[in-house]
Design a protein around this motif. Structure first.
Motif, PDB file in Angstrom:
ATOM      1  N   TRP A   8       0.811  -1.212   0.000  1.00 15.93           N
ATOM      2  CA  TRP A   8       0.000   0.000   0.000  1.00 15.93           C
ATOM      3  C   TRP A   8       0.848   1.267   0.000  1.00 15.93           C
ATOM      4  CZ3 TRP A   8      -4.682   2.065  -0.598  1.00 15.93           C
ATOM      5  CH2 TRP A   8      -4.985   3.278   0.018  1.00 15.93           C
ATOM      6  N   ILE A  12       1.044   3.908  -3.248  1.00 11.73           N
ATOM      7  CA  ILE A  12       0.457   5.248  -3.225  1.00 11.73           C
ATOM      8  C   ILE A  12       1.492   6.277  -3.666  1.00 11.73           C
ATOM      9  CG2 ILE A  12      -0.609   7.025  -1.787  1.00 11.73           C
ATOM     10  CD1 ILE A  12      -2.300   4.503  -2.342  1.00 11.73           C
ATOM     11  N   ARG A  16       1.366   8.472  -7.173  1.00 13.62           N
ATOM     12  CA  ARG A  16       1.382   9.950  -7.060  1.00 13.62           C
ATOM     13  C   ARG A  16       2.508  10.532  -7.919  1.00 13.62           C
ATOM     14  NH1 ARG A  16       4.432  13.335  -4.197  1.00 13.62           N
ATOM     15  NH2 ARG A  16       5.257  11.750  -2.767  1.00 13.62           N
ATOM     16  N   LEU A  30      -7.957  13.610  -2.474  1.00 16.49           N
ATOM     17  CA  LEU A  30      -8.507  12.485  -1.711  1.00 16.49           C
ATOM     18  C   LEU A  30      -9.328  12.946  -0.511  1.00 16.49           C
ATOM     19  CD1 LEU A  30      -5.430  10.029  -1.699  1.00 16.49           C
ATOM     20  CD2 LEU A  30      -7.416  10.005  -3.218  1.00 16.49           C
ATOM     21  N   LEU A  37      -1.679  11.665   4.434  1.00 18.83           N
ATOM     22  CA  LEU A  37      -1.136  11.064   3.217  1.00 18.83           C
ATOM     23  C   LEU A  37       0.311  10.661   3.421  1.00 18.83           C
ATOM     24  CD1 LEU A  37      -1.303  10.248   0.270  1.00 18.83           C
ATOM     25  CD2 LEU A  37      -0.763  12.614  -0.356  1.00 18.83           C
ATOM     26  N   HIS A  40       0.460   7.450   5.145  1.00 12.24           N
ATOM     27  CA  HIS A  40       0.199   6.344   4.232  1.00 12.24           C
ATOM     28  C   HIS A  40       1.464   5.979   3.458  1.00 12.24           C
ATOM     29  CE1 HIS A  40      -4.049   5.790   4.799  1.00 12.24           C
ATOM     30  NE2 HIS A  40      -4.380   7.012   4.398  1.00 12.24           N
ATOM     31  N   ASP A  52     -10.576   5.527   2.938  1.00 13.05           N
ATOM     32  CA  ASP A  52      -9.336   5.877   2.239  1.00 13.05           C
ATOM     33  C   ASP A  52      -9.045   4.887   1.112  1.00 13.05           C
ATOM     34  OD1 ASP A  52      -8.933   8.059   3.829  1.00 13.05           O
ATOM     35  OD2 ASP A  52      -7.533   7.083   5.198  1.00 13.05           O
ATOM     36  N   ASN A  55     -11.614   5.712  -1.793  1.00  7.17           N
ATOM     37  CA  ASN A  55     -11.323   6.987  -2.451  1.00  7.17           C
ATOM     38  C   ASN A  55     -10.047   6.903  -3.294  1.00  7.17           C
ATOM     39  OD1 ASN A  55     -13.574   8.155  -1.315  1.00  7.17           O
ATOM     40  ND2 ASN A  55     -12.476   9.110   0.378  1.00  7.17           N
ATOM     41  N   THR A  56      -9.031   6.244  -2.759  1.00  8.79           N
ATOM     42  CA  THR A  56      -7.774   6.107  -3.493  1.00  8.79           C
ATOM     43  C   THR A  56      -7.962   5.228  -4.718  1.00  8.79           C
ATOM     44  OG1 THR A  56      -6.562   6.311  -1.405  1.00  8.79           O
ATOM     45  CG2 THR A  56      -5.348   5.464  -3.292  1.00  8.79           C
ATOM     46  N   SER A  57      -8.733   4.150  -4.550  1.00  5.74           N
ATOM     47  CA  SER A  57      -9.004   3.242  -5.656  1.00  5.74           C
ATOM     48  C   SER A  57      -9.733   3.963  -6.786  1.00  5.74           C
ATOM     49  CB  SER A  57      -9.841   2.052  -5.171  1.00  5.74           C
ATOM     50  OG  SER A  57     -10.276   1.261  -6.248  1.00  5.74           O
TER      51      SER A  57
END
Length: 267
Positions: A8, A12, A16, A30, A37, A40, A52, A55-57
């Protein structure tokens, strides 16, 4: 049992940077703080919230399963694009492709036969139980219990040494990614293309390599999005005995390859 390794945090950050976004910009997209963030991305968040994850997916157009279980930093750009457009899910059969079946009075699956005259309708009715109900049905002894079987006729000589006019018994392939290289399959293609009986190889670039058994025919590739169904060869029924390929057929194949190379040189 060993714990499942999760990717994960690295994923991320990788996604990004791939979009050339700052932490501030992505956090705003997000709906979270930059501090969260950063947690994460640094791995300090061991269990991301469901909100989270979702939303990220949705933002990166990447499944939650991929975000957690696949190390995206090791994949090519093409592979990441495949995951984004859903072709991976399409090949796995986890969505989009739906197989309709019919059963007999004992609730056992039938083997449907798709005659030549029904080929055109099959592309639009392959997932329609009413269309399948109108196809000839039969049962064969000694077939494996695990699997859905269907019979297709062959047309043309590209299937040699399987004789033209044979009937191919096949088993439905749900997850195309599990196919071994050069697996014989009936391939159901979109549009006005005919059903083909080919040796199928799944390429890393999201295409399928289709090779004929008859060496006089050249191999070609099609996008996986052009393929409706794959049915793996199980057996065939024919009144004719297969004939071995002759030396003359091999020679013709060599001549065709030379002609093809000459055309490429002229271009």
């Amino acid at each position: 049992m060993a714990a499942q390794q999760l990717f994960w945090s690295g994923n991320i950050r990788h996604l990004r940077l791939r979009k050339k976004m700052s932490q501030e910009t992505l956090a705003e997209k997000l709906g979270i703080s930059r501090v969260k963030l950063n947690a994460h991305e640094s791995g300090r968040t061991v269990n991301p919230t469901v909100e989270d994850l979702v939303n990220t997916s949705e933002f990166f157009k990447m499944s939650i399963d991929c975000l957690l279980k696949i190390d995206l930093t090791t994949l090519t750009e093409q592979k990441i694009q495949d995951l984004e457009d859903g072709s991976e899910a399409y090949m796995s059969g986890s969505k989009i492709r739906v197989l309709a079946i019919t059963v007999d009075k004992e609730e056992a699956e039938n083997i449907e036969y798709v005659p030549v005259k029904a080929k055109a309708g099959y592309r639009s009715g392959y997932n329609d139980p009413e269309f399948l109900a109108g196809l000839p049905k039969f049962n064969l002894p000694n077939l494996p219990k695990n699997g859905t079987f269907r019979m297709f006729p062959t047309v043309g000589d590209s299937m040699l040494p399987v004789p033209e006019g044979s009937d191919i018994i096949t088993r439905y392939v749900q997850d195309w990614r599990l196919l071994k290289k050069e697996t014989p399959c009936i391939v159901i293609l979109k549009g006005d293309q005919d059903f083909v009986f080919k040796q199928v190889t799944i390429n890393d670039d999201g295409t399928m390599l289709l090779q004929s058994f008859n060496k006089q025919y050249f191999a070609y590739t099609v996008p996986v999005s052009d393929v409706i169904e794959l049915w793996e060869y199980y057996s065939f029924h024919s009144k004719q005995l297969p004939e071995p390929q002759t030396d003359m057929q091999q020679l013709l194949k060599m001549l065709q390859e030379v002609q093809h190379e000459i055309k490429d040189l002229k271009k």
